[in-house]
Design a protein around this motif. Structure first.
Motif, PDB file in Angstrom:
ATOM      1  N   LEU A  63       0.823  -1.210   0.000  1.00 35.66           N
ATOM      2  CA  LEU A  63       0.000   0.000   0.000  1.00 35.66           C
ATOM      3  C   LEU A  63       0.857   1.259   0.000  1.00 35.66           C
ATOM      4  O   LEU A  63       0.591   2.206  -0.739  1.00 35.66           O
ATOM      5  N   LEU A  64       1.896   1.245   0.820  1.00 37.89           N
ATOM      6  CA  LEU A  64       2.768   2.413   0.869  1.00 37.89           C
ATOM      7  C   LEU A  64       3.406   2.657  -0.493  1.00 37.89           C
ATOM      8  O   LEU A  64       3.491   3.803  -0.961  1.00 37.89           O
ATOM      9  N   GLY A  65       3.832   1.556  -1.141  1.00 41.89           N
ATOM     10  CA  GLY A  65       4.400   1.687  -2.483  1.00 41.89           C
ATOM     11  C   GLY A  65       3.401   2.322  -3.435  1.00 41.89           C
ATOM     12  O   GLY A  65       3.740   3.225  -4.205  1.00 41.89           O
ATOM     13  N   ALA A  66       2.150   1.855  -3.350  1.00 41.36           N
ATOM     14  CA  ALA A  66       1.116   2.411  -4.222  1.00 41.36           C
ATOM     15  C   ALA A  66       0.912   3.895  -3.939  1.00 41.36           C
ATOM     16  O   ALA A  66       0.763   4.704  -4.865  1.00 41.36           O
ATOM     17  N   VAL A  67       0.911   4.251  -2.659  1.00 40.66           N
ATOM     18  CA  VAL A  67       0.742   5.662  -2.302  1.00 40.66           C
ATOM     19  C   VAL A  67       1.874   6.493  -2.903  1.00 40.66           C
ATOM     20  O   VAL A  67       1.646   7.561  -3.470  1.00 40.66           O
ATOM     21  N   LEU A  68       3.101   5.976  -2.801  1.00 43.70           N
ATOM     22  CA  LEU A  68       4.245   6.708  -3.346  1.00 43.70           C
ATOM     23  C   LEU A  68       4.105   6.888  -4.855  1.00 43.70           C
ATOM     24  O   LEU A  68       4.390   7.960  -5.399  1.00 43.70           O
ATOM     25  N   ILE A  69       3.642   5.827  -5.518  1.00 41.47           N
ATOM     26  CA  ILE A  69       3.503   5.906  -6.972  1.00 41.47           C
ATOM     27  C   ILE A  69       2.431   6.933  -7.356  1.00 41.47           C
ATOM     28  O   ILE A  69       2.643   7.792  -8.221  1.00 41.47           O
ATOM     29  N   VAL A  70       1.292   6.834  -6.692  1.00 38.98           N
ATOM     30  CA  VAL A  70       0.203   7.763  -6.993  1.00 38.98           C
ATOM     31  C   VAL A  70       0.638   9.197  -6.697  1.00 38.98           C
ATOM     32  O   VAL A  70       0.388  10.122  -7.475  1.00 38.98           O
ATOM     33  N   LEU A  71       1.339   9.339  -5.592  1.00 39.57           N
ATOM     34  CA  LEU A  71       1.843  10.660  -5.217  1.00 39.57           C
ATOM     35  C   LEU A  71       2.820  11.182  -6.266  1.00 39.57           C
ATOM     36  O   LEU A  71       2.774  12.354  -6.657  1.00 39.57           O
ATOM     37  N   GLY A  72       3.697  10.297  -6.717  1.00 44.13           N
ATOM     38  CA  GLY A  72       4.661  10.682  -7.750  1.00 44.13           C
ATOM     39  C   GLY A  72       3.958  11.182  -8.997  1.00 44.13           C
ATOM     40  O   GLY A  72       4.306  12.233  -9.546  1.00 44.13           O
ATOM     41  N   ASN A  73       2.945  10.427  -9.417  1.00 42.25           N
ATOM     42  CA  ASN A  73       2.182  10.827 -10.592  1.00 42.25           C
ATOM     43  C   ASN A  73       1.492  12.168 -10.394  1.00 42.25           C
ATOM     44  O   ASN A  73       1.451  13.012 -11.278  1.00 42.25           O
ATOM     45  N   LEU A  74       0.949  12.309  -9.196  1.00 46.74           N
ATOM     46  CA  LEU A  74       0.226  13.530  -8.864  1.00 46.74           C
ATOM     47  C   LEU A  74       1.162  14.730  -8.938  1.00 46.74           C
ATOM     48  O   LEU A  74       0.853  15.759  -9.554  1.00 46.74           O
ATOM     49  N   ILE A  75       2.321  14.560  -8.315  1.00 45.22           N
ATOM     50  CA  ILE A  75       3.290  15.655  -8.311  1.00 45.22           C
ATOM     51  C   ILE A  75       3.722  15.976  -9.743  1.00 45.22           C
ATOM     52  O   ILE A  75       3.780  17.139 -10.153  1.00 45.22           O
ATOM     53  N   ALA A  76       3.985  14.916 -10.510  1.00 44.64           N
ATOM     54  CA  ALA A  76       4.375  15.121 -11.900  1.00 44.64           C
ATOM     55  C   ALA A  76       3.305  15.910 -12.636  1.00 44.64           C
ATOM     56  O   ALA A  76       3.597  16.878 -13.351  1.00 44.64           O
ATOM     57  N   ASP A  77       2.088  15.500 -12.430  1.00 42.19           N
ATOM     58  CA  ASP A  77       0.951  16.115 -13.096  1.00 42.19           C
ATOM     59  C   ASP A  77       0.815  17.591 -12.731  1.00 42.19           C
ATOM     60  O   ASP A  77       0.656  18.463 -13.579  1.00 42.19           O
ATOM     61  N   VAL A  78       0.892  17.830 -11.430  1.00 41.88           N
ATOM     62  CA  VAL A  78       0.710  19.195 -10.936  1.00 41.88           C
ATOM     63  C   VAL A  78       1.861  20.086 -11.396  1.00 41.88           C
ATOM     64  O   VAL A  78       1.654  21.183 -11.905  1.00 41.88           O
ATOM     65  N   LEU A  79       3.082  19.567 -11.254  1.00 45.92           N
ATOM     66  CA  LEU A  79       4.236  20.364 -11.651  1.00 45.92           C
ATOM     67  C   LEU A  79       4.199  20.676 -13.134  1.00 45.92           C
ATOM     68  O   LEU A  79       4.520  21.771 -13.566  1.00 45.92           O
ATOM     69  N   TYR A  80       3.775  19.683 -13.891  1.00 40.00           N
ATOM     70  CA  TYR A  80       3.658  19.879 -15.319  1.00 40.00           C
ATOM     71  C   TYR A  80       2.750  21.066 -15.613  1.00 40.00           C
ATOM     72  O   TYR A  80       3.066  21.928 -16.426  1.00 40.00           O
ATOM     73  N   GLY A  81       1.663  21.088 -14.867  1.00 34.57           N
ATOM     74  CA  GLY A  81       0.716  22.194 -15.034  1.00 34.57           C
ATOM     75  C   GLY A  81       1.288  23.517 -14.562  1.00 34.57           C
ATOM     76  O   GLY A  81       1.149  24.545 -15.231  1.00 34.57           O
ATOM     77  N   VAL A  82       1.964  23.476 -13.418  1.00 30.44           N
ATOM     78  CA  VAL A  82       2.484  24.712 -12.841  1.00 30.44           C
ATOM     79  C   VAL A  82       3.608  25.284 -13.701  1.00 30.44           C
ATOM     80  O   VAL A  82       3.677  26.479 -13.955  1.00 30.44           O
ATOM     81  N   LEU A  83       4.492  24.386 -14.162  1.00 26.62           N
ATOM     82  CA  LEU A  83       5.690  24.860 -14.844  1.00 26.62           C
ATOM     83  C   LEU A  83       5.456  25.204 -16.307  1.00 26.62           C
ATOM     84  O   LEU A  83       6.143  26.026 -16.867  1.00 26.62           O
ATOM     85  N   ASP A  84       4.502  24.521 -16.895  1.00 25.93           N
ATOM     86  CA  ASP A  84       4.276  24.779 -18.312  1.00 25.93           C
ATOM     87  C   ASP A  84       3.165  25.804 -18.487  1.00 25.93           C
ATOM     88  O   ASP A  84       1.996  25.502 -18.258  1.00 25.93           O
ATOM     89  N   PRO A  85       3.532  26.985 -18.848  1.00 23.59           N
ATOM     90  CA  PRO A  85       2.539  28.053 -18.905  1.00 23.59           C
ATOM     91  C   PRO A  85       1.491  27.838 -19.990  1.00 23.59           C
ATOM     92  O   PRO A  85       0.456  28.487 -19.996  1.00 23.59           O
ATOM     93  N   ARG A  86       1.753  26.875 -20.891  1.00 23.85           N
ATOM     94  CA  ARG A  86       0.788  26.702 -21.975  1.00 23.85           C
ATOM     95  C   ARG A  86      -0.482  25.992 -21.505  1.00 23.85           C
ATOM     96  O   ARG A  86      -1.497  26.028 -22.154  1.00 23.85           O
ATOM     97  N   ILE A  87      -0.373  25.300 -20.373  1.00 22.97           N
ATOM     98  CA  ILE A  87      -1.555  24.594 -19.885  1.00 22.97           C
ATOM     99  C   ILE A  87      -2.272  25.448 -18.858  1.00 22.97           C
ATOM    100  O   ILE A  87      -1.672  25.955 -17.917  1.00 22.97           O
ATOM    101  N   SER A  88      -3.568  25.634 -19.065  1.00 22.88           N
ATOM    102  CA  SER A  88      -4.333  26.370 -18.066  1.00 22.88           C
ATOM    103  C   SER A  88      -5.495  25.496 -17.622  1.00 22.88           C
ATOM    104  O   SER A  88      -5.849  24.536 -18.294  1.00 22.88           O
ATOM    105  N   TYR A  89      -6.058  25.837 -16.481  1.00 24.78           N
ATOM    106  CA  TYR A  89      -7.122  24.982 -15.934  1.00 24.78           C
ATOM    107  C   TYR A  89      -8.449  25.713 -15.885  1.00 24.78           C
ATOM    108  O   TYR A  89      -8.525  26.783 -15.350  1.00 24.78           O
TER     109      TYR A  89
END
Lengths: 315, 316, 617
Positions: free
Chosen positions: A289-315
């Motif tokens: 479960l902890l591994g799964a949490v880390l993976i989901v968290l990793g994806n989440l962070i990637a996703d969010v950072l992608y949005g934050v850092l790339d000005p071309r994407i807006s929400y």
């Protein structure tokens, strides 16, 4: 932005729930069941076994066990280890910092190396450095991680004796430098795959941005090459790289199991492996479960950072 | 743009670039400029031939396949020929790479090991391709709730730390070559499924599909004859790279003692067995590791060559 | 009261007083009467046989304590030739003992918990024996020595045990030790909600009362090994026990408290356990200031660390394996000790199909290169085994010659059993149905699954060797493994309807009784039942009646010579019938730096048992 975050966080919940339910199902399918550990003892009587099963709640109906289990997880209670007789969360938290130290150091090492190699290689495409770096990174991706670790251990610890061959600290040691010395070989081992992968990534995104108009403009304006590289190219290479780091969490989890096995690193992978050999289900489930949490968290962070850092994407 | 779509459409790109062993490798070869138009197949073949590394990889793979097929004739000793009077012998003319902890000839075991390693590699890749195609096609073609359900399932599987789950599986169920192939396959189809689904989504809107559908071509035929060929390149590249992934994964599991049953010569099992003695007889650990590295390297070269050759858009 | 410190002079110049159970035990402990005299006198006093059993246990005259003459010397010579040193006394390095210092011990496994009542591992016992003490303890010659009790007494009917408890003993948490602590231990061990791992002995206790410093334990039935369970039970402080079942189980197991010479300091998971000298110890305080127990689960690293001096001792659960000894002998400044173990390694053969035929089992024994396995794989560092008693003990029958490795004899016997070569050279023939000696069933191929516990490299290697040899005589043998819980669980090889075998070791108890392995009462009644006679789960042995009679007779005979004769017969029968293929007796190889004194390991106690006597020079 906030709404996006909340939506993503909420989206992760059914995902983790799915993981939890599936984990439980797998454990139930195990031959011998979760109490196999105790049944193996030829000197244990049927009554003793029943008492143990009762204590573990294994004599209740399976759906009831599932509901109890899920309820407990939500309260942060992962159960009691069958072999250590203490809460699983405690057993896991004892070693998780060590694994995070290993993974974190590996990631930082890998990021630095990837940026360095990637940008340098991109500057002179098909130059000598580029070819060597490419070749090395091909090897880095093709080598089994544990084998690379064994070779490092053989060379630097056993033959040359420069670095300790195993563990996280010396007996009686444990200071910063002591741990740092122990960390060198495992950190390189866990990082090798991503150094190879990420440096290629940086290379191609650097090449891409070197060809962008704004870089050409900057150059045309007479900006010196160093500043062009750092100010424009590197920044643009960094954005997508950060997301790749998040995506590569599973790679690091696998790496942790192997590296910890090779270097006797006192982390989660070792705990998992030891629990596996004695079938300590609560610990296995907890780490899963902890591994799964880390993976989901990793994806989440990637996703969010992608949005934050790339000005071309807006929400 | 919905956030979910962001992640999923971005995924193929990430797949290609991230450090996963299964992932793609960016081009080493010089970019190809446009040439006189020929048939796509010819263009691809020409591009592939252009790449020395890919050709080199193909050569290595061919040699390994031959070694695996003719192992009985090639290997100087049997795969399990134990000789207790010749334990961990140094390399000699009788044993070119020495013998292992039970006096078995290391070179012979390397050759026989190619059999299982390649079998696991190819078998796993086929399983994963098959599942990837089925799931990807269904989701991409039908869309709607089928798509949602399948993609959520993909999300869950991707959220599992595969290494932990596989170790639990094999420690509980025991393992055989067949189960290793099946389970590794069942954990490596997700990226391909996503790629196919994404491609189908855009292809579906194209005129020729609309046309075919309007004249009542059945779904199965439509998928098989019209949609899948358009993602053929992705499938071929993914399958090739999955072979390399599976060989590494098999070695990893076997090294940890939970892969192909001990005693069966695979490179991973040989590494596992060599580990207790690797300070005194390092060759037993170096040889299978190097062999495996070269095998994976060769397959990756071929996969890359194929990617460059088949990608109609060309690459930077 | 029986004083556990031998004082022959207390009997004066005259003959010792030998009028009661306790007189006899005291005289035996003081060494003024022989074991035989004790048994004879007990008979004269009309002491019941079971009580004599209790007395023998209390005076430690058991299988291992009474080696036969001559043989130990021979074993010692063998050890010296091989470069190892027999562990027949505490190490005594040259040079002045130093006060204080830190000793680092290497171990390749981590304890599950340090809780004496729930732990299942030797590794845990290796550590907690230095922290938590018992009323009496065994030393390395298997003699009882006083700890928290100074003396004890057994009533003439063998039901009541009285212990004189030491006063002025402090626990590490400051509590004073008293009989109430023992009572609390009894209650918690017998509490079904607590789930102690082992309730042996304690389940025979009716009542415990305290009279000053005398603890009186009343039992419900005579139980010979009472002292080796209840007497040596570790005593935790009452205050910790009464903190509640869960806290006691969870917290105490991570930070045990006792009265021992060392107190617990820290346990860093997967890294190390640290204990330090307890200044207020009731006895001779420890020489060492600190002991660090390092967890390094890799044999290569273990040797590297012994070489660099990072680790100065390995032993008990963490001792070197036989195949590592040669490499370790090359390390400067390290002595490799050697002592016997109670572990016999064998391939059991499930009584199923062809394996029910004696000739087939004998043929497999001929086809097993046991001596080559010992000489080549284990580098000669084990003893060839023919049956279930330890070489060197009085119970061992020295007249049985092991079957040589002889492929031709094996083939001949298989042919006699009606087996002929079938497809691909695999032997096949009719299997027995009712009578194991008559092959009147279907024709089946002789295919055996040979199992080992996954992860155990040495077992795997032995299985590979055995499989190749068996295959070469036409017995199709495949090697398989499962993790430890599955293989001994209800889905394990023992309960499948196939011909199977498994390579593993049984560890004998202190008494040479062997009923547990062979008697029909010890066949489990279900796959989760208890009992050691698993090969006979589907069919009784074809010699079941004979072995049943002999094992019962052996346990009912208290006179050692007579008992020995019965045990000899059992070994002859086992050798003849080959219910399991006996391969070797293991030896243990602790290693210690040359500057460590007082280290005295044996098969009777755990690593830290006398750690207060250890010193550095």
């Amino acid at each position: 932005m906030t709404r996006f975050l909340i939506r993503r966080l909420l989206g992760a919940i059914p995902l983790l729930l799915g993981v939890a339910v599936l984990s439980f199902v797998f454990m139930q399918l195990a031959p011998g069941g979760p109490d196999a550990l105790f049944a193996r003892n030829a000197r244990m009587s049927e009554e003793q076994l029943q008492a143990i099963r009762h204590n573990m709640g294994l004599d209740r109906p399976v759906p009831e066990q599932l509901v109890t289990w899920l309820g407990n997880i939500l309260q942060g209670d992962l159960g009691i280890s069958y072999t250590q007789y203490r809460p699983v969360s405690e057993a896991i938290w004892d070693v998780v910092p060590n694994t995070l130290l290993l993974m974190g150091t590996g990631m930082v090492l890998s990021l630095i190396a990837a940026l360095l190699f990637g940008v340098l290689a991109a500057r002179r495409q098909n130059g000598v450095f580029d070819l060597v770096a490419s070749f090395v990174s091909y090897f880095g991706l093709a080598m089994p991680v544990f084998w690379f670790g064994l070779m490092l251990q053989l060379l630097f610890a056993v033959r040359l004796g420069w670095l300790p061959s195993a563990g996280m600290s010396s007996a009686g040691g444990g200071g910063f430098w002591d741990v740092a010395r122990h960390l060198v070989l495992p950190a390189f081992t866990i990082a090798i795959g991503s150094i190879a992968g990420w440096s290629r990534y940086v290379r191609s995104s650097t090449i891409e941005s070197l060809n962008q108009d704004y870089v050409r403009t900057a150059r045309a304006k007479g900006m010196d090459e160093q500043r062009v590289l750092v100010g424009h190219v590197l920044r643009n290479a960094l954005i997508p790289l950060v997301t790749v780091v998040g995506i590569d969490v599973p790679l690091y989890l696998t790496g942790a199991v192997l590296t910890e096995t090779v270097f006797s690193w006192p982390g989660m992978g070792r705990l998992f492996f030891d629990a596996l050999t004695v079938r300590d289900y609560p610990i296995l489930m907890g780490i899963l479960l902890l591994g799964a949490v880390l993976i989901v968290l990793g994806n989440l962070i990637a996703d969010v950072l992608y949005g934050v850092l790339d000005p071309r994407i807006s929400y | 743009m919905s956030a979910n779509v962001t992640l999923e459409t971005a995924a193929p790109g990430k797949l290609a670039e991230s450090g996963n062993a299964a992932s793609g490798l960016t081009a080493l070869t010089p970019s190809l400029t446009s040439r006189a138009p020929r048939s796509p197949g010819q263009i691809a073949a020409a591009r592939f031939r252009k790449s020395t590394l890919a050709l080199f990889g193909l050569l290595v793979i061919t040699l390994m396949c031959l070694a695996a097929i003719f192992a009985d004739a090639l290997a100087p000793y049997g795969e399990n020929e134990i000789d207790l009077f010749n334990i961990t012998a140094q390399p000699s003319t009788a044993h070119l790479l020495g013998t292992d902890e039970l006096g078995r000839d290391e070179l012979s075991r390397l050759i026989f090991g190619a059999r299982v390693s390649l079998l696991v590699g190819v078998g796993t890749a086929l399983v994963s391709t098959l599942v990837g195609i089925i799931v990807g096609s269904f989701a991409g073609y039908y869309g709607g709730w089928i798509d949602s359900a399948l993609m959520r399932f993909v999300d869950v599987i991707l959220a599992f730390p595969a290494i932990f789950l596989l170790l639990i599986f094999f420690s509980i169920q025991g393992s055989s070559v067949l189960t290793v192939i099946l389970f590794l396959g069942l954990f490596s189809w997700m990226w391909l499924a996503r790629v196919i689904r994404g491609e189908f989504f855009s292809l579906k809107e194209r005129d020729f599909i609309e046309a075919a559908r309007s004249i009542g071509v059945p779904d199965g035929r439509l998928i098989w004859r019209h949609l899948l060929p358009n993602v053929g390149a992705a499938i071929i590249v993914s399958t090739t790279l999955n072979i390399a992934y599976a060989m590494l994964a098999e070695a990893t599991l076997s090294f940890l003692g939970f892969g192909v049953p001990a005693g069966t010569p695979t490179w991973g099992n040989m590494l596992n067995a060599a580990r207790p003695n690797f300070t005194t007889v390092p060759l037993l650990a170096i040889a299978p590791g190097l062999t495996l590295t070269f095998a994976v390297l060769a397959i990756n070269f071929v996969g890359d060559g194929l990617r460059d050759a088949l990608d109609p858009r060309g690459r930077a | 009261m029986i004083d556990l410190t031998p004082r022959p002079e207390r009997h004066g110049d005259g003959a010792p007083k030998l009028d009661s159970v306790n007189d006899l035990i005291q005289a035996r402990i003081d060494g003024v009467i022989s074991r035989r005299r004790l048994i004879r006198r007990a008979a004269e006093l009309a002491i019941a046989a079971p009580v004599v059993g209790v007395m023998l246990h209390a005076t430690s005259d058991k299988a291992f304590g009474a080696p036969s003459q001559g043989r130990p010397q021979a074993l010692r010579r063998l050890a010296q030739e091989a470069g190892t040193v027999p562990a027949d006394g505490p190490t005594a390095p040259e040079g002045e003992p130093q006060a204080g210092g830190t000793l680092t011990i290497g171990s390749n496994a981590e304890p599950d918990t340090l809780h004496p009542y729930v732990s299942q591992t030797v590794t845990a016992a290796d550590v907690y024996v230095g922290i938590v003490e018992n009323m009496v303890a065994y030393d390395s010659t298997q003699q009882l020595v006083p700890r928290l009790a100074t003396a004890f007494e057994i009533s003439d009917d063998g039901l009541i045990y009285t212990f004189d408890l030491r006063e002025d003993v402090k626990f590490h948490n400051g509590d004073s030790f008293s009989g109430d602590d023992v009572i609390a231990v009894w209650k918690i061990i017998m509490d079904p909600d607590f789930g102690a791992f082992n309730t042996n002995g304690w389940d025979k206790v009716d009542d415990i009362t305290l009279d000053g410093n005398q603890l009186v334990i009343t039992t419900s039935e005579i139980y010979a090994p009472f002292m080796s369970y209840v007497g040596v039970e570790r005593i935790a402080p009452k205050s910790a026990i009464e903190a509640g079942i869960d806290p006691f189980k969870q917290e105490y197991g991570r930070a045990p408290i006792g009265t021992g010479p060392f107190q617990f300091v820290e346990w860093k998971a997967k890294e190390q356990i640290v204990v330090e000298k307890f200044a207020d110890y009731w006895g001779e305080a420890a020489n060492l200031d600190q002991i660090i127990y390092r967890i390094v689960p890799d044999d290569n690293t273990q040797l590297v660390q012994l070489r660099t001096g990072e680790v100065q001792m390995v032993g008990s659960a963490g001792a070197l394996s036989a195949i590592r000894v040669d490499e370790a002998l090359g390390i400067e400044g390290i002595t490799i000790l050697e002592h016997a173990t109670k572990d016999w390694y064998h391939v059991d053969l499930k009584h199923w199909d062809h394996l029910r035929m004696t000739k087939v089992r004998q043929a497999l024994d001929f086809a097993t290169p046991s001596q080559d396995i010992i000489d080549r794989l284990l580098k000669g560092r084990a003893l060839v085994s023919v049956a279930d008693q330890a070489p060197g003990s009085w119970a061992f029958n020295p007249d049985i010659a092991p079957r040589p490795y002889d492929v031709e004899q094996a083939k001949a016997l298989l042919a006699e059993a009606g087996l002929t070569a079938g497809t691909e050279g695999v032997l096949e023939g009719p299997v027995p149905t009712d009578d194991p000696n008559v092959a009147d069933g279907d024709v089946k191929p002789l295919e055996i699954e040979l199992w080992f516990v996954a992860g155990d490299t040495q077992s795997e290697q032995v299985c590979q060797i055995v499989a190749q040899s068996w295959n070469s005589v036409g017995v199709k043998t495949s090697v398989l493994s499962q993790d430890i819980s599955t293989i001994w669980g209800p889905e394990g090889y023992q309960f499948t309807e196939k011909m199977t075998g498994c390579f593993y070791s049984w560890s004998n108890g202190n008494d040479p009784t062997c009923k547990f392995y062979w008697h029909s009462e010890d066949i489990p009644d279900s796959p989760t039942g208890s009992g050691g006679n698993l090969p006979a789960y589907f069919h009784h042995y074809n010699f079941q009646e004979a072995i049943d009679e002999l094992t019962i007779a052996a346990d009912a005979t208290t006179v050692q010579e007579d008992r020995g004769a019965v045990l000899f017969q059992i070994q002859e029968l086992l050798h003849e019938e080959v219910p399991v293929i006996f391969i070797y007796w293991g030896k243990a190889f602790p290693a210690v730096a040359d500057n460590v004194g007082g280290f005295w390991p044996s098969a009777f106690n755990y690593l830290l048992w006398n750690a207060n006597e250890w010193y550095l020079t």
